[in-house]
Design an enzyme around this catalytic site. Sequence first.
Site, mmCIF file in Angstrom:
data_model
loop_
_atom_site.group_PDB
_atom_site.id
_atom_site.type_symbol
_atom_site.label_atom_id
_atom_site.label_comp_id
_atom_site.label_asym_id
_atom_site.label_seq_id
_atom_site.Cartn_x
_atom_site.Cartn_y
_atom_site.Cartn_z
ATOM 1 C CE1 TYR A 88 -10.026 -7.358 6.576
ATOM 2 C CE2 TYR A 88 -7.964 -7.550 7.630
ATOM 3 C CZ TYR A 88 -8.113 -6.770 7.547
ATOM 4 O OH TYR A 88 -8.826 -5.062 6.871
ATOM 5 C CD GLU A 122 -13.349 4.425 14.119
ATOM 6 O OE1 GLU A 122 -14.320 3.059 14.505
ATOM 7 O OE2 GLU A 122 -13.022 5.299 13.998
ATOM 8 C CD GLN A 160 -2.764 -1.092 2.837
ATOM 9 O OE1 GLN A 160 -2.655 -0.688 3.328
ATOM 10 N NE2 GLN A 160 -3.134 -2.325 2.743
ATOM 11 C CG HIS A 185 -2.173 -0.678 7.880
ATOM 12 N ND1 HIS A 185 -2.902 -1.358 8.716
ATOM 13 C CD2 HIS A 185 -3.355 -1.025 6.889
ATOM 14 C CE1 HIS A 185 -3.988 -1.798 8.781
ATOM 15 N NE2 HIS A 185 -4.259 -2.440 7.546
#
Length: 369
Positions: free
Chosen positions: A265, A244, A86, A150
């Site tokens: 997960y 969120e 990522q 992340h």
Amino acid sequence: MKTKYYLLILIVFQFACAQEDKSITTPSEINYKIETVVEGINNPWGMVFLPDGSLLITEKSGKLYQYKNNEKIEIAHNLSVYNRGQGGLLDVQLHPNYSENGWVYLSYASTEGDEEGGNTAIARGKLSGNKLTSVEVLYKATPNTTKGQHFGSRIAFDDEGYLYFSAGERGERDVNPQDITKDGGKIYRLHDDGRIPTDNPFVNIPNAKKAIYSYGHRNPQGMLKHYQTGKIWVHEHGPQGGDEINVIKKGANFGWPIITYGENYNGTAITDITKKEGMEQPLYYWVPSIAPSGMTFVTSDVYPDWKGSLMVGSLKFGYLERLVLKDNKVVKREKLVEGEGRIRNVIQGPDGYLYVGVESKGVVKILPE
């Protein structure tokens, strides 16, 4: 007595349903069409318009483009981009006084440091022809790690000119987000030149990371300044469930991973609580997760029926979500731009139109009919 009892149960049930209504409307009630603006960008992570009407676009792989006069021009730079998982070249924003000072801000996964791998960094530079010059690294999270998840990371400026940016917890949920002596899982606040504001919440705490403004975050990939209140809003990826939207507060703890509306997960529980004293509740949360990335408010008159809506990209389901808000509560959800691909980013251009970054495609524009 029984009648009153059943009436009470019905009221409680109706209230609970209203609070937990996560349904989404599709198709949109507004007619529109999609026009491709920029082609051939695999992962258009960040986008920002320059005063001349051209568009800066980051490609996660490390390339920076300027789309100008119907031409895609690569902008050379010397940032040490760590393109893994990522991570890569991420967000791009302009200084609020860009027309006077020319500063362009970039967030990226950086290899700088002694350890192998990378971590989130913020830099700024100036465009000079087809090059990014005068580059300054303002913040670099530590330590580097070869984990690919992340990194965050979005950038926003508030009404006072402070620079905010997000950094994900780098897959170390039990180590970073709740520890203010460690980077990761935080929202940071700096002066525009990288200095630490003296009124940041943890500047006087020994060993704390002085740039931290809030903590307890997981992986925030959406950030903006609210167009009316001036407050900084973020959205962040939950695990399985529990994405969120949060309104950032000075020194606030947003709870990850002690509280969450998501689960692992594999379906096992992360925690058995969703609320705790001293920890903030989200303005809104998604169950199931949509994997949100990028967001903008619609403030122009181009889409009168959408004005005031919050637009959020969904990576997981490949659509743009319109959230209708009333008194800071989501009262309606709607799917837009379905079938184009994974939505990485969305911004409102100076012309009032919405521009959407679509993975494996490029940038498209939403035209109302």
